[in-house]
Design an enzyme around this catalytic site. Structure first.
Site, PDB file in Angstrom:
ATOM      1  N   ARG A  52       0.826  -1.217   0.000  1.00 21.32           N
ATOM      2  CA  ARG A  52       0.000   0.000   0.000  1.00 21.32           C
ATOM      3  C   ARG A  52       0.853   1.258   0.000  1.00 21.32           C
ATOM      4  NH1 ARG A  52      -2.302   1.116   4.629  1.00 21.32           N
ATOM      5  NH2 ARG A  52      -2.782  -1.059   5.119  1.00 21.32           N
ATOM      6  N   TYR A 103     -17.791  17.426 -13.875  1.00 19.59           N
ATOM      7  CA  TYR A 103     -18.174  16.004 -13.978  1.00 19.59           C
ATOM      8  C   TYR A 103     -19.144  15.659 -12.846  1.00 19.59           C
ATOM      9  CZ  TYR A 103     -17.866  10.990 -13.412  1.00 19.59           C
ATOM     10  OH  TYR A 103     -18.188   9.672 -13.238  1.00 19.59           O
ATOM     11  N   ASP A 174      -9.011  20.020 -12.768  1.00 20.11           N
ATOM     12  CA  ASP A 174      -9.219  18.707 -13.380  1.00 20.11           C
ATOM     13  C   ASP A 174      -8.852  18.847 -14.852  1.00 20.11           C
ATOM     14  OD1 ASP A 174     -10.268  16.446 -14.684  1.00 20.11           O
ATOM     15  OD2 ASP A 174     -11.770  16.145 -13.121  1.00 20.11           O
ATOM     16  N   LYS A 199      -9.242   7.959 -18.823  1.00 22.32           N
ATOM     17  CA  LYS A 199      -9.651   8.531 -20.102  1.00 22.32           C
ATOM     18  C   LYS A 199      -8.469   8.594 -21.079  1.00 22.32           C
ATOM     19  CE  LYS A 199     -13.804   9.166 -18.318  1.00 22.32           C
ATOM     20  NZ  LYS A 199     -13.687   8.879 -16.900  1.00 22.32           N
TER      21      LYS A 199
END
Ligand SMILES: Cc1ncc(COP(=O)(O)O)c(C=O)c1O
Length: 365
Positions: A52, A103, A174, A199
């Protein structure tokens, strides 16, 4: 094992950075590509210890995207994991300014935090710079998305950053739609860049991944600590695939953008199309169908090459009527279809679209 500041970075141009950054050193028999290191734990006594806290495959991806954006990158499990890790840093009751047409998942998180009394939020029209600057006055965080999904509105980042910093607020951009090849918010003094790497960065519709990039070492360390603490860590295979995708980002984007610009021209002349929204760059177009939502739904069912699917930024062309999602704001037109233009032959894309659009034109009289 996250990306370190790289004072030694040669001044390569973006296409060369995309291809070369984050690769192993050129030594005899070392692999050209960073291998996929599948490890949940490491032999004790080193810097990482547990899966992690770090992974060499993540570090290679983070180095490459960090170099493209001009900062230090952290990979996250998804774009929304990155968004929520940043929003979690906002102090109790502090104000977040955000685009009304960001978004829907980002707006949803902000609305949820506000409903639970964690923050206050002011949603703004990001094209109205004066209004955004005014809203910055008492803000702790200014969230920008430019262009916005799916309205394709563009913010004037520099004056908004100045106003936010005067108010002592941090600015997040963003950058999912523009990618670091078309816009570098850190060079405009934004504090954080966030990506849905799902994306354009990964680019092949087979990965969920997010990223945050910053030049501020303290912010980087705070975000890494929170990522590791809450386990918003990326999948290793996903990160490896996204790095492989990133190697061709410039070539894919150049072709997709050229296709998009040609389609914008042709769509604007079609009688079934009431409005074409395109910010002048990138590979996303939003069209508003003249006959509204029913025509938009029909269009998405009538094509054979264009795929009716959500998400965007892949090599294949996809589209959808955004208001089919109940949480999409009502200020997005009901008949708006967001089109993610891929890298196919533009004439095939147009032939497929045009034949579906022709069927939507009502006969005169
Ligand atoms: C602009 C933008 N930001 C963030 C996200 C969320 O990213 P993810 O789906 O990788 O969680 C999306 C997803 O569509 C997006 O379009």
């Amino acid at each position: 094992m996250s990306s370190e500041p790289r004072a030694d970075r040669p001044a390569y141009r973006p296409a060369t950075i995309a291809v070369t950054s984050g690769r192993p050193a050129h030594e005899p028999d070392s692999p050209l590509n960073e291998p996929l290191t599948m490890a949940s734990t490491y032999v004790a006594g080193g810097d990482v210890e547990y899966g992690r806290y770090g992974n060499p495959t993540w570090a290679a991806f983070e180095t490459a995207l960090g170099d493209l954006e001009g900062g230090r990158c952290l990979a996250f499990a998804s774009g929304l994991a990155a968004v929520s890790t940043i929003l979690d840093l906002v102090g109790q009751g502090a104000k977040v300014v955000a685009p009304r047409h960001a978004y829907l998942g980002t707006i949803g998180q902000i609305a949820d935090l506000e409903a639970r009394g964690r923050i206050t939020a002011e949603l703004v029209d990001i094209t109205d710079t004066d209004a955004v600057v005014k809203a910055c006055a008492d803000a702790a965080l200014v969230w920008l998305e430019s262009p916005t999904n799916p309205a394709l509105e563009v913010a004037e980042i520099a004056p908004i950053v100045t106003a936010a910093h005067e108010a002592g607020a941090y600015v997040v951009v963003d950058n999912t739609f523009a990618t670091p090849l078309l816009q570098q918010p850190l060079s405009l003094d934004a504090d954080l860049v966030v990506h849905s790497a799902t994306k354009f960065i990964a680019g092949h519709s087979d990965v969920l991944l997010g990223a945050v990039v910053t030049q501020d070492d303290q912010l980087h360390d705070v975000l890494k600590k929170r990522r590791d603490m809450i386990g918003a860590t990326p999948g290793t295979f996903e990160t490896w695939l996204a790095l492989r995708g990133l190697r061709t980002l410039h070539v894919r984007l150049e072709r997709a953008q050229a296709n998009a610009q040609e389609l914008v021209r042709r769509l604007g002349e079609h009688p079934a199309v009431g409005e074409v929204r395109y910010p002048g760059f990138g590979a996303i177009i939003s069209v508003v169908l003249a006959e509204g939502a029913m025509a938009a739904d029909l269009l998405t069912r009538k094509t054979t090459l264009w795929v009716h699917a959500t998400s965007l930024g892949g090599v294949e062309s996809t589209f959808e009527r955004r208001r089919r999602w109940k949480t999409e704001p009502a200020t997005i037109p009901d008949g708006l279809v967001r089109m993610s233009v891929g890298i196919e032959d533009v004439d095939d894309l147009w032939d497929d679209l045009a034949s579906a659009l022709d069927d939507l034109v009502l006969p005169a009289g």
